[in-house]
Enzyme design. Structure first.
Site, PDB file in Angstrom:
ATOM      1  N   GLY A  46       0.839  -1.195   0.000  1.00  0.00           N
ATOM      2  CA  GLY A  46       0.000   0.000   0.000  1.00  0.00           C
ATOM      3  C   GLY A  46       0.872   1.243   0.000  1.00  0.00           C
ATOM      4  N   GLN A  51       3.269   9.891   0.659  1.00  0.00           N
ATOM      5  CA  GLN A  51       4.537   9.186   0.869  1.00  0.00           C
ATOM      6  C   GLN A  51       5.524   9.416  -0.270  1.00  0.00           C
ATOM      7  OE1 GLN A  51       2.385   5.336   2.008  1.00  0.00           O
ATOM      8  NE2 GLN A  51       4.282   5.195   3.166  1.00  0.00           N
ATOM      9  N   CYS A  94       5.447   0.025   7.298  1.00  0.00           N
ATOM     10  CA  CYS A  94       5.146   1.192   6.471  1.00  0.00           C
ATOM     11  C   CYS A  94       6.382   1.525   5.645  1.00  0.00           C
ATOM     12  CB  CYS A  94       4.792   2.373   7.375  1.00  0.00           C
ATOM     13  SG  CYS A  94       4.391   3.878   6.466  1.00  0.00           S
ATOM     14  N   LEU A  95       6.181   1.821   4.363  1.00  0.00           N
ATOM     15  CA  LEU A  95       7.332   2.141   3.508  1.00  0.00           C
ATOM     16  C   LEU A  95       8.052   3.407   3.974  1.00  0.00           C
ATOM     17  CD1 LEU A  95       5.910   1.270  -0.033  1.00  0.00           C
ATOM     18  CD2 LEU A  95       7.505  -0.054   1.364  1.00  0.00           C
ATOM     19  N   HIS A 136      -4.870   1.938   7.270  1.00  0.00           N
ATOM     20  CA  HIS A 136      -3.492   2.438   7.400  1.00  0.00           C
ATOM     21  C   HIS A 136      -3.242   3.552   6.379  1.00  0.00           C
ATOM     22  CE1 HIS A 136       1.038   1.564   7.782  1.00  0.00           C
ATOM     23  NE2 HIS A 136       0.963   2.364   6.742  1.00  0.00           N
ATOM     24  N   GLU A 137      -3.662   3.323   5.120  1.00  0.00           N
ATOM     25  CA  GLU A 137      -3.395   4.314   4.060  1.00  0.00           C
ATOM     26  C   GLU A 137      -4.270   5.564   4.223  1.00  0.00           C
ATOM     27  OE1 GLU A 137      -0.770   3.783   2.583  1.00  0.00           O
ATOM     28  OE2 GLU A 137      -0.599   1.631   2.897  1.00  0.00           O
ATOM     29  N   HIS A 140      -2.753   7.892   6.531  1.00  0.00           N
ATOM     30  CA  HIS A 140      -1.694   8.718   5.915  1.00  0.00           C
ATOM     31  C   HIS A 140      -2.271  10.019   5.337  1.00  0.00           C
ATOM     32  CE1 HIS A 140       2.081   6.552   6.021  1.00  0.00           C
ATOM     33  NE2 HIS A 140       1.555   5.437   5.554  1.00  0.00           N
TER      34      HIS A 140
HETATM   35 NI    NI Z   1       2.325   3.470   5.578  1.00  0.00          NI
END
Ligand code: NI
Length: 174
Positions: A46, A51, A94-95, A136-137, A140
Site C-alpha cells: 500500500g 509518501q 510502512c514504507l 493504514h493508508e 496517511h
Molecule cells: Ni504506511
C-alpha cells in the site's frame, strides 16, 4: 511510469493532511501509475500519495497473495462510512518507516466510499488484510502514521531511531 523517492520518518511532510482530488484527469492517472510503480518496486502492499510528497487524497494497494496475479487498486478521496465493532490485530509496517513492524488493532470490517481510477463513485466493503491496509493508508491522508496507534514509549523509541538516522544521512551529505 516513474519510481519516485519515498518520504521517510521523521520528515514533517508525513504529518500534512492531504487535499481532495477534484477531477480525475490525466495528471491524476499518471500519479496513480507512478504510485503503483513505486509501491511494487519497494516492495510494499500500500502507498499513499503523501509518501511520495504529493498531498492529495489518493492511495494505491495490492493485497493479492504472493504468486497470484497482481491486483492493483486505486482509491481516490476515500472516506470510511462505517466500521465494525469487531476488531482485528495485524502486524503492520510502512514504507515510510522501513524495517519497523508492530501489532496494531483496528476495526475488522469497514465500508469505504471513494472514486476509482476512472473517477467513478464506488462503495467498497473490506475485511481482513484489505480493511487493515485501507485504514493504514487513509490514516496517511490525515497525517497519521501506524506508530500513532502503538504505545507512546515504543513510538518515541522509533522516532528517536529514525531522527538519528536522518541526521547521519545529513552529515554524510556535507
Ligand atoms: Ni504506511
Amino acid at each position: 511510469m516513474t519510481i519516485k523517492p519515498l518520504i521517510i520518518l521523521p520528515d514533517p511532510i508525513l504529518r500534512q493532511a492531504s487535499k481532495p482530488i477534484e477531477t480525475v484527469d490525466g495528471e491524476v492517472k499518471k500519479l496513480a501509475a507512478d504510485m503503483l510503480e513505486t509501491m511494487y518496486d519497494a516492495p510494499g502492499i500500500g502507498l499513499a500519495a503523501i509518501q511520495i510528497g504529493v498531498p492529495r487524497r489518493m492511495l494505491v494497494l495490492d493485497v493479492s497473495k504472493e504468486g497470484d496475479d497482481k491486483t492493483p487498486l486505486v482509491f481516490i478521496n476515500p472516506e470510511i462510512v462505517s466500521s465494525s465493532d469487531e476488531r482485528s490485530v495485524y502486524e503492520e509496517g510502512c514504507l515510510s518507516i522501513p524495517d519497523y513492524y508492530a501489532e496494531v488493532e483496528r476495526p475488522a470490517k469497514i465500508k469505504v466510499r471513494h472514486l476509482d481510477a476512472e473517477g467513478r463513485e464506488q462503495m467498497t466493503e473490506a475485511d481482513g488484510l484489505l480493511a487493515t491496509c485501507l485504514q493504514h493508508e487513509i490514516d496517511h491522508l490525515n497525517g497519521i502514521l501506524f506508530i500513532d496507534h502503538i504505545s507512546k514509549l515504543k513510538r518515541e523509541m522509533v522516532i528517536r531511531k529514525f531522527t538519528k538516522a536522518a541526521k547521519l544521512r545529513g552529515s554524510k551529505a556535507l
